[in-house]
Design an enzyme around this catalytic site. Structure first.
Site, PDB file in Angstrom:
ATOM      1  N   HIS A  39      -0.970  -0.169  -9.754  1.00  0.00           N
ATOM      2  CA  HIS A  39      -1.592  -1.201  -8.730  1.00  0.00           C
ATOM      3  C   HIS A  39      -1.999  -2.261  -9.509  1.00  0.00           C
ATOM      4  O   HIS A  39      -3.147  -2.671  -9.595  1.00  0.00           O
ATOM      5  CB  HIS A  39      -2.578  -0.444  -7.888  1.00  0.00           C
ATOM      6  CG  HIS A  39      -3.089  -1.067  -6.720  1.00  0.00           C
ATOM      7  ND1 HIS A  39      -3.430  -0.498  -5.583  1.00  0.00           N
ATOM      8  CD2 HIS A  39      -3.278  -2.265  -6.339  1.00  0.00           C
ATOM      9  CE1 HIS A  39      -3.745  -1.187  -4.607  1.00  0.00           C
ATOM     10  NE2 HIS A  39      -3.677  -2.434  -4.858  1.00  0.00           N
ATOM     11  N   ARG A  76       0.820  -1.148  -0.060  1.00  0.00           N
ATOM     12  CA  ARG A  76      -0.089   0.089   0.214  1.00  0.00           C
ATOM     13  C   ARG A  76       0.717   1.217   0.060  1.00  0.00           C
ATOM     14  O   ARG A  76       1.948   1.146   0.601  1.00  0.00           O
ATOM     15  CB  ARG A  76      -0.875   0.183   1.171  1.00  0.00           C
ATOM     16  CG  ARG A  76      -2.062  -1.095   1.120  1.00  0.00           C
ATOM     17  CD  ARG A  76      -2.961  -0.704   0.193  1.00  0.00           C
ATOM     18  NE  ARG A  76      -4.284  -1.413   0.070  1.00  0.00           N
ATOM     19  CZ  ARG A  76      -4.385  -2.506  -0.664  1.00  0.00           C
ATOM     20  NH1 ARG A  76      -3.429  -2.925  -1.534  1.00  0.00           N
ATOM     21  NH2 ARG A  76      -5.346  -3.171  -0.500  1.00  0.00           N
TER      22      ARG A  76
HETATM   23  P1  NAP Z   1      -1.604 -11.483   5.161  1.00  0.00           P
HETATM   24  O1  NAP Z   1      -1.987 -12.840   4.673  1.00  0.00           O
HETATM   25  O2  NAP Z   1      -2.482 -10.950   6.040  1.00  0.00           O
HETATM   26  O3  NAP Z   1      -0.048 -11.515   5.706  1.00  0.00           O
HETATM   27  C1  NAP Z   1       0.288 -10.187   6.376  1.00  0.00           C
HETATM   28  C2  NAP Z   1       1.606 -10.577   6.873  1.00  0.00           C
HETATM   29  O4  NAP Z   1       2.296  -9.297   7.599  1.00  0.00           O
HETATM   30  C3  NAP Z   1       1.879 -11.681   8.020  1.00  0.00           C
HETATM   31  O5  NAP Z   1       2.744 -12.395   7.928  1.00  0.00           O
HETATM   32  C4  NAP Z   1       1.749 -10.739   9.358  1.00  0.00           C
HETATM   33  O6  NAP Z   1       2.568 -11.349  10.287  1.00  0.00           O
HETATM   34  C5  NAP Z   1       2.722  -9.682   8.754  1.00  0.00           C
HETATM   35  N1  NAP Z   1       2.505  -8.670   9.641  1.00  0.00           N
HETATM   36  C6  NAP Z   1       1.356  -7.821   9.993  1.00  0.00           C
HETATM   37  N2  NAP Z   1       1.735  -6.628  10.850  1.00  0.00           N
HETATM   38  C7  NAP Z   1       3.023  -6.875  10.853  1.00  0.00           C
HETATM   39  C8  NAP Z   1       3.823  -6.020  11.958  1.00  0.00           C
HETATM   40  N3  NAP Z   1       3.405  -5.072  12.594  1.00  0.00           N
HETATM   41  N4  NAP Z   1       4.924  -6.359  12.100  1.00  0.00           N
HETATM   42  C9  NAP Z   1       5.466  -7.645  11.291  1.00  0.00           C
HETATM   43  N5  NAP Z   1       4.933  -8.438  10.457  1.00  0.00           N
HETATM   44  C10 NAP Z   1       3.655  -7.926  10.498  1.00  0.00           C
HETATM   45  O7  NAP Z   1      -1.756 -10.636   3.802  1.00  0.00           O
HETATM   46  P2  NAP Z   1      -1.822 -10.945   2.294  1.00  0.00           P
HETATM   47  O8  NAP Z   1      -2.755 -11.769   1.716  1.00  0.00           O
HETATM   48  O9  NAP Z   1      -0.220 -11.415   2.238  1.00  0.00           O
HETATM   49  O10 NAP Z   1      -1.496  -9.501   1.732  1.00  0.00           O
HETATM   50  C11 NAP Z   1      -0.666  -8.523   2.119  1.00  0.00           C
HETATM   51  C12 NAP Z   1      -0.962  -7.001   1.603  1.00  0.00           C
HETATM   52  O11 NAP Z   1      -0.421  -7.141   0.185  1.00  0.00           O
HETATM   53  C13 NAP Z   1      -2.245  -6.718   1.566  1.00  0.00           C
HETATM   54  O12 NAP Z   1      -2.805  -6.264   2.925  1.00  0.00           O
HETATM   55  C14 NAP Z   1      -2.561  -5.714   0.473  1.00  0.00           C
HETATM   56  O13 NAP Z   1      -2.371  -4.462   1.152  1.00  0.00           O
HETATM   57  C15 NAP Z   1      -1.381  -5.880  -0.404  1.00  0.00           C
HETATM   58  N6  NAP Z   1      -1.837  -6.486  -1.689  1.00  0.00           N
HETATM   59  C16 NAP Z   1      -1.479  -5.628  -2.873  1.00  0.00           C
HETATM   60  C17 NAP Z   1      -1.801  -5.972  -4.257  1.00  0.00           C
HETATM   61  C18 NAP Z   1      -1.180  -5.225  -5.148  1.00  0.00           C
HETATM   62  O14 NAP Z   1      -1.656  -5.539  -6.405  1.00  0.00           O
HETATM   63  N7  NAP Z   1      -0.151  -4.451  -5.079  1.00  0.00           N
HETATM   64  C19 NAP Z   1      -2.481  -7.187  -4.306  1.00  0.00           C
HETATM   65  C20 NAP Z   1      -3.053  -7.793  -3.245  1.00  0.00           C
HETATM   66  C21 NAP Z   1      -2.802  -7.364  -1.900  1.00  0.00           C
HETATM   67  P3  NAP Z   1       1.764 -12.797  11.003  1.00  0.00           P
HETATM   68  O15 NAP Z   1       1.795 -13.843   9.741  1.00  0.00           O
HETATM   69  O16 NAP Z   1       2.525 -13.319  12.175  1.00  0.00           O
HETATM   70  O17 NAP Z   1       0.192 -12.573  11.099  1.00  0.00           O
HETATM   71  C1  GLV Z   2      -5.207  -5.484  -3.713  1.00  0.00           C
HETATM   72  O1  GLV Z   2      -4.681  -4.596  -3.630  1.00  0.00           O
HETATM   73  C2  GLV Z   2      -5.785  -6.263  -2.500  1.00  0.00           C
HETATM   74  O2  GLV Z   2      -5.578  -5.762  -1.691  1.00  0.00           O
HETATM   75  O3  GLV Z   2      -6.466  -7.325  -2.973  1.00  0.00           O
END
Ligand code: NAP
Ligand code: GLV
Length: 314
Positions: free
Chosen positions: A277, A229
């Site tokens: 994005h 983000r």
């Molecule tokens: P997720 O499964 O919720 O994983 C989040 C990770 O971050 C987990 O490993 C969590 O630790 C860690 N985390 C959270 N807060 C933390 C902190 N304060 N310190 C250290 N580690 C922390 O999320 P995801 O599905 O992988 O997605 C991640 C992000 O990618 C989304 O929230 C979104 O903003 C972004 N995204 C971007 C796109 C794009 O096209 N650019 C597409 C999809 C998503 P734990 O495992 O210990 O809980």
């Molecule tokens: C895209 O940015 C998502 O959070 O799925």
């Protein structure tokens, strides 16, 4: 006796201008009455299926018993006070995004390993200057966030031979990845990383995490890759670190304001590579499949999957 009316789904998706997703949802959620907002009456809807809705949507869909987000990140929904605290917010998990994130991250890692950015600058300056080759294990990569997307990206890069470390809230045990937690783990990752990839959720703890103090701890000439983000990044600190030569480059898929406003320095900065994005786009059929499966669970009185924890904000 008259049949009871079909359960109503209230649907809003600002990116579905042609109504294709709504059509998909209608077909998959066979038997449900899908109402598209704005335009249709959503006041009796039992479920809200949304991407980036305005608060006004929830002033209409007041009876929604669950909010099903058509994306992984939920920070936008958490900022909407109209969603009652007891209503579960459900996110997408992967839905075709992990593979795309892996492709994006690998593209950048290979580009840095093979000095493509440097050769591009050399060509502009009319310089013929071969550089010595490096093995992949010599390029240290740090992945912030080892969740659904981060863990896949870390594993993918490691399977290609890069030296990968990852950082998360809770400790992980991932084959071939050096896993870190906490403040000292964060600093350890920064100190060793030449390429830093951000895949954290945007929360009050992670907002602005990519700032000057972070850049100063990275290896000199490191590259920052923000795939999560725009709010994670201090844009002014990044430009300063690029201009001073502290950082070699930045690969940004997300920005604080999207679309990026005209005249913003990222449009023209020679060390910034920008995409709109699109690092990982939700694949509609997989997303709708997850949403409909979760609505099915809720209808049967079962626990839905991928409910976010409001306290930790992801
Ligand atoms: P997720 O499964 O919720 O994983 C989040 C990770 O971050 C987990 O490993 C969590 O630790 C860690 N985390 C959270 N807060 C933390 C902190 N304060 N310190 C250290 N580690 C922390 O999320 P995801 O599905 O992988 O997605 C991640 C992000 O990618 C989304 O929230 C979104 O903003 C972004 N995204 C971007 C796109 C794009 O096209 N650019 C597409 C999809 C998503 P734990 O495992 O210990 O809980
Ligand atoms: C895209 O940015 C998502 O959070 O799925």
């Amino acid at each position: 006796m008259a049949d009871s009316p079909a359960p109503i789904i209230a649907y809003y998706n600002g990116f579905d201008s042609r109504g294709k997703w709504a059509e998909w949802l209608r077909r998959a959620a066979n038997g449900f009455d899908v109402r598209v907002w704005p335009g249709e009456d959503v006041s009796k809807a039992r479920y809200a299926v949304v991407w980036a809705p305005p608060p006004e949507f929830f002033r209409q869909a007041t009876r929604a018993q669950a909010v099903l987000n058509l994306g992984a990140g939920v920070e936008h929904l958490l900022g909407i006070s109209e969603i009652p605290a007891h209503v579960p917010i459900i996110r997408l998990s992967d839905a075709g995004m992990a593979e795309q994130m892996c492709e994006y991250a690998l593209c950048v890692a290979l580009r840095i390993l093979r000095d493509m950015d440097v050769y591009e600058q050399d060509r502009s300056a009319g310089r013929w200057r071969p550089r010595a080759p490096r093995a992949k294990h010599e390029l240290a990569i740090g992945v912030l966030g080892l969740g659904v997307l981060g863990a896949r990206v870390a594993d993918h890069l490691s399977s290609h031979g890069f030296a990968v470390s990852g950082w998360s809230s809770s400790r992980k045990n991932l084959t071939s990845i050096t896993c870190e937690v906490g403040g000292t783990g964060f600093d350890a990752i920064l100190t060793r990383s030449e390429l830093l990839i951000n895949l954290l959720p945007l929360t009050s703890e992670t907002r602005g995490i990519l700032d000057r103090s972070t850049f100063e701890k990275l290896r000199p000439g490191a590259v920052v890759v923000n795939l999560a983000r725009g709010g994670h990044l201090s844009e002014g600190d990044l430009v300063a670190a690029l201009d001073s030569g502290r950082l070699r480059g930045a690969y940004l898929d997300v920005t604080e304001k999207e679309p990026l406003p005209a005249g913003h320095p990222f449009w023209t900065h020679p060390k910034v590579f920008l995409t709109p994005h699109v690092a990982a786009q939700t694949l509609p059929h997989l997303a709708i499949e997850q949403v409909v499966a979760n609505i099915g669970r809720l209808e049967r009185g079962e626990q839905p999957l991928n409910v976010i924890d409001r306290t930790r904000q992801y």
